[in-house]
Design an enzyme around this catalytic site. Structure first.
Site, PDB file in Angstrom:
ATOM      1  N   GLN A  63       0.769  -1.162   0.110  1.00 28.80           N
ATOM      2  CA  GLN A  63       0.048   0.052   0.127  1.00 28.80           C
ATOM      3  C   GLN A  63       0.911   1.108   0.057  1.00 28.80           C
ATOM      4  O   GLN A  63       2.247   1.118   0.268  1.00 28.80           O
ATOM      5  CB  GLN A  63      -0.861   0.287   1.369  1.00 28.80           C
ATOM      6  N   HIS A  64       0.343   2.192  -0.219  1.00 32.16           N
ATOM      7  CA  HIS A  64       0.818   3.751  -0.066  1.00 32.16           C
ATOM      8  C   HIS A  64       1.835   4.236  -0.929  1.00 32.16           C
ATOM      9  O   HIS A  64       2.109   5.337  -1.132  1.00 32.16           O
ATOM     10  CB  HIS A  64       1.378   4.163   1.431  1.00 32.16           C
ATOM     11  N   ASP A 117      -2.258  -4.953  -0.133  1.00 35.04           N
ATOM     12  CA  ASP A 117      -1.923  -6.225   0.632  1.00 35.04           C
ATOM     13  C   ASP A 117      -2.774  -6.745   1.635  1.00 35.04           C
ATOM     14  O   ASP A 117      -3.125  -7.755   1.799  1.00 35.04           O
ATOM     15  CB  ASP A 117      -0.330  -6.412   1.045  1.00 35.04           C
TER      16      ASP A 117
END
Length: 495
Positions: free
Chosen positions: A85-86, A248
């Protein structure tokens, strides 16, 4: 065989990419593959990756999984991608990557995040406006950083993608995002499930950023079909559908059957996560709880601790122990490690919220300073952080009948018992430890089916629980663990 329905699940993580072939008809995983990535690190907290490595690893892991499964890639009906992520991937007008991807674990943008948080009105302002509190790892501060540090790159931005969106774009040519992964950008409202365009205008008044945003799609909607050239490159059926995919944690939720209330997923990886499905976006007043959307149509309140197997690994290396010897010592020491308490904040900590903390060992005496107590204390200390997070989720109305345990630490029977006792909740592992890759394959089967309904049925068939791993809390242990946890809370309070 006519009665096989084959799907490819991909999990592109920080350390590497995993691929898995699922037969959604029988619910069996037929083969797996993996390939590593390396990190670009800088002294100022820079953590980046070359996106070409992801594409190479995707290809290598897919070829391995197909070979291990002994199936023809032309039989693959769909592909699902789980991504870390991110992370921020920037493309130009030609679809070329402009610079290495800045990752979730990058802290170089901490000053930019602090300025953006102040603009939003602090933690409470961020919670009220977005439903989450933006943190340095989130994508939004990476955009401001790029504008300030690399204006020439910023001027060429035509597309802003998360890692899994970028892989979907490589597969299909489309720029799409789904609500789960979008929740971690910091420019997305988790209650209304829409981009916060004014926040991007605050970063760049020209309007360049909102034009570069991907289109938002529902979890059960496919992004599209795989491009013929990529299908040939991967050795896969050119009619394969590419699902919406997700972050995830969202894919790990699907891969552990965590798609309705009552189940909690706990991941014992290098960092620790605890999350559970919610049908409504009930945003916790606690800044540490991220009320992300799920990639299955609901919400996924989540907490993440920064220190888990990295801390236990550090003690193992210090004492020169292999996993078996370490676990034996943990089992030797009593609950509470005779008063030895470790605050394992080697990387600072998110939960409890102590970003500038360091690790400490407390309560040492001439009699309790033993290898066994040190080993026990690090396992308990990291698990107490997860308990702290679970309590925050429970305070927000979450109910947990059972905990599904994934990640490297879940393989240890000793650690499973410690989790069951500290959480006072039964614990069980899923048979498939690569929960995110499995979740991605299940989501691909769901998107391929074209109906919103049958995700539950798919999870019941494809997510198998490892009954041998089932661990019940032991009443006497629970009381002792609670006592040790209260000690830990007192030590944390002094920080």
């Amino acid at each position: 065989m006519a009665n096989q329905q084959l799907f490819l699940g991909i999990d592109c993580g920080t350390q590497g990419t995993k691929a898995l072939i699922l037969d959604a008809f029988s619910g069996q995983v037929l083969g797996q593959g993996a390939a590593a990535h390396s990190m670009i690190s800088g002294a100022n907290g820079r953590r980046e990756q070359d996106t070409q490595q992801w594409l190479d690893a995707f290809t290598q892991a897919t070829h391995q999984a197909l070979a291990a499964a002994g199936v023809d890639g032309q039989a693959i009906l769909g592909i699902g991608v789980s991504g870390q992520q991110h992370g921020l991937v920037l493309l130009d007008e030609q679809g070329q990557v402009l610079r290495p991807a800045k990752l979730w674990c990058d802290t170089e943008t901490t000053p930019e995040n602090e300025r953006l948080l102040a603009h939003l009105g602090g933690e409470s302002g961020s919670l009220e406006r977005l439903g989450v509190v933006i943190a340095p790892g989130y994508t939004v501060s990476k955009l401001l950083w790029t504008r300030e540090q690399h204006p020439e790159v910023f001027a060429r931005i035509a597309s802003i993608l998360l890692p899994h969106d970028f892989l979907n774009h490589w597969l299909t040519g489309r720029h799409c995002s789904e609500y789960g992964d979008a929740s971690g950008t910091g420019y997305f409202n988790v209650r209304t499930r829409q981009w916060d365009v004014p926040l991007l205008q605050h970063i760049d008044p020209s309007g360049r950023l909102q034009v570069a945003l991907p289109e938002l799609i529902d979890a059960h909607q496919p992004v599209g079909r795989i491009l013929p050239a990529i299908a040939a490159h991967l050795g896969i059926n050119p009619n394969a559908v590419v699902s919406s995919g997700g972050g995830d944690n969202m894919m790990g939720a699907i891969g552990t059957g965590n798609i309705q209330p009552g189940v909690i997923t706990m991941s014992l990886g290098s960092s620790g996560t605890v999350y559970a499905y919610a049908a409504e976006p009930v945003v916790s007043p606690e800044a540490s709880v991220a009320t992300f959307c799920s990639s299955s149509g609901g919400w996924l309140p989540l907490i993440c601790t920064m220190n888990l197997t990295n801390a236990t690994g550090a003690i193992r290396e210090l004492l020169d122990l292999d996993i078996a010897a370490f676990n034996a010592l943990v089992a030797q020491a009593p609950i509470g490690a005779e008063g030895v308490c470790m605050l394992p904040f080697l990387n600072g900590e998110r939960v409890p919220a102590l970003p500038h903390a360091s690790g400490s060992l407390l309560g040492l005496t001439t009699t309790n300073l033993t290898r066994a107590n040190l080993c026990r204390a690090v396992v308990e200390g990291t698990t107490f952080g997860l308990r702290y997070g679970l309590d925050l989720l429970r305070a927000n109305g979450l109910e947990a009948q059972s905990i599904r345990l994934i990640g490297g630490g879940s393989k240890s029977p000793v650690w499973r018992q410690i989790v069951a006792d500290i959480m006072n909740t039964p614990v069980i592992c899923t048979e498939q430890s690569e929960a995110a890759a499995l979740g991605a394959a299940i989501q691909a089967a769901w998107c391929h089916s074209g109906t919103q309904e049958n995700l539950t049925e798919l999870c019941e068939r494809c997510v198998k629980l490892d009954l041998d791993s089932e661990t019940q809390p032991i009443a006497g242990h629970v009381a002792a663990a609670q006592h040790a946890y209260e000690h830990y809370r007192q030590h944390v309070a002094t920080l």
